[in-house]
Design an enzyme around this catalytic site. Structure first.
Site, PDB file in Angstrom:
ATOM      1  N   LYS A 129       0.813  -1.190   0.000  1.00  0.00           N
ATOM      2  CA  LYS A 129       0.000   0.000   0.000  1.00  0.00           C
ATOM      3  C   LYS A 129       0.857   1.254   0.000  1.00  0.00           C
ATOM      4  O   LYS A 129       0.372   2.366  -0.235  1.00  0.00           O
ATOM      5  CB  LYS A 129      -0.879   0.019   1.279  1.00  0.00           C
ATOM      6  CG  LYS A 129      -1.733  -1.205   1.462  1.00  0.00           C
ATOM      7  CD  LYS A 129      -2.324  -1.227   2.883  1.00  0.00           C
ATOM      8  CE  LYS A 129      -2.787  -2.626   3.217  1.00  0.00           C
ATOM      9  NZ  LYS A 129      -2.916  -2.820   4.668  1.00  0.00           N
ATOM     10  N   GLY A 130       2.126   1.054   0.330  1.00  0.00           N
ATOM     11  CA  GLY A 130       3.015   2.195   0.598  1.00  0.00           C
ATOM     12  C   GLY A 130       3.147   3.204  -0.528  1.00  0.00           C
ATOM     13  O   GLY A 130       3.341   4.393  -0.279  1.00  0.00           O
ATOM     14  N   GLU A 143       7.396   2.568  -6.442  1.00  0.00           N
ATOM     15  CA  GLU A 143       7.565   2.037  -5.080  1.00  0.00           C
ATOM     16  C   GLU A 143       7.877   3.177  -4.115  1.00  0.00           C
ATOM     17  O   GLU A 143       8.459   4.193  -4.504  1.00  0.00           O
ATOM     18  CB  GLU A 143       8.700   0.994  -5.118  1.00  0.00           C
ATOM     19  CG  GLU A 143       9.116   0.416  -3.792  1.00  0.00           C
ATOM     20  CD  GLU A 143       8.042  -0.374  -3.065  1.00  0.00           C
ATOM     21  OE1 GLU A 143       6.928   0.148  -2.882  1.00  0.00           O
ATOM     22  OE2 GLU A 143       8.346  -1.502  -2.621  1.00  0.00           O
ATOM     23  N   ASP A 144       7.472   3.004  -2.865  1.00  0.00           N
ATOM     24  CA  ASP A 144       7.749   4.043  -1.875  1.00  0.00           C
ATOM     25  C   ASP A 144       9.230   4.110  -1.519  1.00  0.00           C
ATOM     26  O   ASP A 144       9.841   5.162  -1.518  1.00  0.00           O
ATOM     27  CB  ASP A 144       6.894   3.834  -0.606  1.00  0.00           C
ATOM     28  CG  ASP A 144       6.982   2.414  -0.027  1.00  0.00           C
ATOM     29  OD1 ASP A 144       7.715   1.562  -0.564  1.00  0.00           O
ATOM     30  OD2 ASP A 144       6.277   2.150   0.978  1.00  0.00           O
ATOM     31  N   ASP A 147      14.929  -0.463  -0.230  1.00  0.00           N
ATOM     32  CA  ASP A 147      15.696  -0.716   0.997  1.00  0.00           C
ATOM     33  C   ASP A 147      16.726  -1.814   0.713  1.00  0.00           C
ATOM     34  O   ASP A 147      17.736  -1.563   0.075  1.00  0.00           O
ATOM     35  CB  ASP A 147      14.684  -1.080   2.097  1.00  0.00           C
ATOM     36  CG  ASP A 147      15.294  -1.213   3.473  1.00  0.00           C
ATOM     37  OD1 ASP A 147      16.299  -0.553   3.758  1.00  0.00           O
ATOM     38  OD2 ASP A 147      14.757  -1.993   4.294  1.00  0.00           O
ATOM     39  N   LYS A 153      17.348   3.895   0.323  1.00  0.00           N
ATOM     40  CA  LYS A 153      18.322   3.703   1.417  1.00  0.00           C
ATOM     41  C   LYS A 153      19.462   2.861   0.842  1.00  0.00           C
ATOM     42  O   LYS A 153      19.510   1.649   1.052  1.00  0.00           O
ATOM     43  CB  LYS A 153      17.677   2.914   2.563  1.00  0.00           C
ATOM     44  CG  LYS A 153      16.741   3.687   3.438  1.00  0.00           C
ATOM     45  CD  LYS A 153      16.394   2.841   4.659  1.00  0.00           C
ATOM     46  CE  LYS A 153      15.006   3.102   5.140  1.00  0.00           C
ATOM     47  NZ  LYS A 153      14.580   2.163   6.194  1.00  0.00           N
ATOM     48  N   PHE A 157      14.322   4.472   9.927  1.00  0.00           N
ATOM     49  CA  PHE A 157      13.001   3.964   9.592  1.00  0.00           C
ATOM     50  C   PHE A 157      12.051   5.146   9.475  1.00  0.00           C
ATOM     51  O   PHE A 157      11.900   5.923  10.416  1.00  0.00           O
ATOM     52  CB  PHE A 157      12.504   2.952  10.628  1.00  0.00           C
ATOM     53  CG  PHE A 157      11.370   2.130  10.095  1.00  0.00           C
ATOM     54  CD1 PHE A 157      11.610   0.971   9.369  1.00  0.00           C
ATOM     55  CD2 PHE A 157      10.053   2.537  10.284  1.00  0.00           C
ATOM     56  CE1 PHE A 157      10.566   0.231   8.838  1.00  0.00           C
ATOM     57  CE2 PHE A 157       8.995   1.803   9.757  1.00  0.00           C
ATOM     58  CZ  PHE A 157       9.255   0.643   9.036  1.00  0.00           C
ATOM     59  N   VAL A 158      11.438   5.277   8.313  1.00  0.00           N
ATOM     60  CA  VAL A 158      10.584   6.440   8.073  1.00  0.00           C
ATOM     61  C   VAL A 158       9.122   6.044   7.895  1.00  0.00           C
ATOM     62  O   VAL A 158       8.810   4.924   7.492  1.00  0.00           O
ATOM     63  CB  VAL A 158      11.057   7.238   6.836  1.00  0.00           C
ATOM     64  CG1 VAL A 158      12.419   7.868   7.081  1.00  0.00           C
ATOM     65  CG2 VAL A 158      11.089   6.366   5.583  1.00  0.00           C
ATOM     66  N   ASP A 172       4.283   3.141   6.401  1.00  0.00           N
ATOM     67  CA  ASP A 172       3.703   2.797   7.698  1.00  0.00           C
ATOM     68  C   ASP A 172       4.705   2.181   8.653  1.00  0.00           C
ATOM     69  O   ASP A 172       5.778   1.728   8.272  1.00  0.00           O
ATOM     70  CB  ASP A 172       2.588   1.765   7.490  1.00  0.00           C
ATOM     71  CG  ASP A 172       3.157   0.380   7.170  1.00  0.00           C
ATOM     72  OD1 ASP A 172       4.006   0.289   6.251  1.00  0.00           O
ATOM     73  OD2 ASP A 172       2.787  -0.598   7.843  1.00  0.00           O
ATOM     74  N   ARG A 228       0.403   6.212   7.765  1.00  0.00           N
ATOM     75  CA  ARG A 228       0.442   6.364   6.301  1.00  0.00           C
ATOM     76  C   ARG A 228      -0.101   7.726   5.858  1.00  0.00           C
ATOM     77  O   ARG A 228       0.258   8.232   4.809  1.00  0.00           O
ATOM     78  CB  ARG A 228      -0.402   5.263   5.629  1.00  0.00           C
ATOM     79  CG  ARG A 228       0.167   3.868   5.765  1.00  0.00           C
ATOM     80  CD  ARG A 228      -0.553   2.934   4.804  1.00  0.00           C
ATOM     81  NE  ARG A 228      -0.320   1.523   5.079  1.00  0.00           N
ATOM     82  CZ  ARG A 228       0.710   0.823   4.616  1.00  0.00           C
ATOM     83  NH1 ARG A 228       1.634   1.400   3.889  1.00  0.00           N
ATOM     84  NH2 ARG A 228       0.829  -0.460   4.912  1.00  0.00           N
TER      85      ARG A 228
HETATM   86  P1  IMP Z   1      13.150  -4.126   0.473  1.00  0.00           P
HETATM   87  O1  IMP Z   1      12.644  -5.377  -0.121  1.00  0.00           O
HETATM   88  O2  IMP Z   1      14.023  -4.360   1.662  1.00  0.00           O
HETATM   89  O3  IMP Z   1      13.815  -3.194  -0.518  1.00  0.00           O
HETATM   90  O4  IMP Z   1      11.932  -3.447   1.149  1.00  0.00           O
HETATM   91  C1  IMP Z   1      11.169  -2.526   0.586  1.00  0.00           C
HETATM   92  C2  IMP Z   1       9.901  -2.404   1.393  1.00  0.00           C
HETATM   93  O5  IMP Z   1      10.141  -2.416   2.797  1.00  0.00           O
HETATM   94  C3  IMP Z   1       9.270  -1.073   1.098  1.00  0.00           C
HETATM   95  O6  IMP Z   1       8.370  -1.182   0.053  1.00  0.00           O
HETATM   96  C4  IMP Z   1       8.590  -0.745   2.383  1.00  0.00           C
HETATM   97  O7  IMP Z   1       7.298  -1.308   2.363  1.00  0.00           O
HETATM   98  C5  IMP Z   1       9.381  -1.435   3.442  1.00  0.00           C
HETATM   99  N1  IMP Z   1      10.293  -0.475   4.114  1.00  0.00           N
HETATM  100  C6  IMP Z   1      11.617  -0.437   4.042  1.00  0.00           C
HETATM  101  N2  IMP Z   1      12.126   0.558   4.768  1.00  0.00           N
HETATM  102  C7  IMP Z   1      11.055   1.198   5.308  1.00  0.00           C
HETATM  103  C8  IMP Z   1      10.912   2.345   6.159  1.00  0.00           C
HETATM  104  O8  IMP Z   1      11.863   3.027   6.564  1.00  0.00           O
HETATM  105  N3  IMP Z   1       9.640   2.667   6.477  1.00  0.00           N
HETATM  106  C9  IMP Z   1       8.551   1.993   6.054  1.00  0.00           C
HETATM  107  N4  IMP Z   1       8.637   0.922   5.265  1.00  0.00           N
HETATM  108  C10 IMP Z   1       9.890   0.527   4.891  1.00  0.00           C
HETATM  109 MG    MG Z   2       6.247  -1.285   0.267  1.00  0.00          MG
END
Ligand code: IMP
Ligand code: MG
Length: 172
Positions: A41-42, A97-98, A101, A129, A150-151, A157, A163
């Site tokens: 949902k992000g 994508e939001d 990470d 990040k 962590f944001v 969320d 959100r």
């Molecule tokens: P990845 O697979 O580790 O790149 O994760 C990406 C997903 O993790 C994002 O779409 C977010 O939903 C969640 N995520 C990663 N870091 C944060 C954060 O700082 N705040 C909120 N959600 C996060």
């Molecule tokens: Mg996400």
């Protein structure tokens, strides 16, 4: 509502950067239609703002995933909860994508969507990040590079909360 949250990126900063990304995308696709695929949902709020800054014929689709692991730690396993509604074959796909990470989520989605044989494939991530990356993936359009914090807010969320905050804030 949440007095201990510190603003990292204000609504004004976000709006200005999203407008720039929209202009860049508009220029890059030179009049061709695009499909914006949002990761629920992000990315919902980012997609809705970005879409209104793109001056191209565009359609929306949405995908939902869950990553196993705790709220703050991604284990690398990604599960598809909702697929796109339409085939992406021969489409100009922009995956929206939001936050990028570890990279596990977008690596998984990229592989999956490339299986549709799109005409082109790009990634737009509002936040990056970089220092947390475990998978070799990068966004073609990045809003802001942020430190390892962590944001929440602007769609993002913690345990489904925050959100709706208009600014992006750091969760202590
Ligand atoms: P990845 O697979 O580790 O790149 O994760 C990406 C997903 O993790 C994002 O779409 C977010 O939903 C969640 N995520 C990663 N870091 C944060 C954060 O700082 N705040 C909120 N959600 C996060
Ligand atoms: Mg996400």
């Amino acid at each position: 509502m949440a007095p201990d949250l510190k603003v990292l990126l204000s609504r004004e900063q976000i709006a200005a950067r999203v407008a720039e990304l929209g202009q860049q995308i508009t220029g890059d696709f030179a009049g061709e239609p695009v499909v914006l695929v949002g990761v629920l949902k992000g990315a919902a709020i980012f997609l809705s703002d970005l879409a209104r800054q793109i001056e191209l014929d565009s359609t929306f689709d949405f995908i939902a995933v869950s990553s196993y692991g705790t709220q703050r730690q991604n284990s690398g396993e990604v599960k598809l909860l909702k697929d796109v509604d339409q085939s992406m074959e021969d489409k100009n796909v922009i995956l929206v994508e939001d936050i990028l990470d570890t990279g596990w989520t977008l690596s998984y989605l990229k592989t999956m969507l490339l299986g549709h044989h799109p005409r082109s494939f790009r990634i737009a991530a509002l936040l990056d990040k970089k220092c947390r990356r475990q998978q070799p993936i990068h966004a073609d359009y990045t809003g802001f590079e942020i430190p390892d914090e962590f944001v929440v807010g602007y769609g993002m969320d913690y345990a489904e909360r925050y959100r709706n905050l208009p600014d992006i804030c750091v969760l202590p």
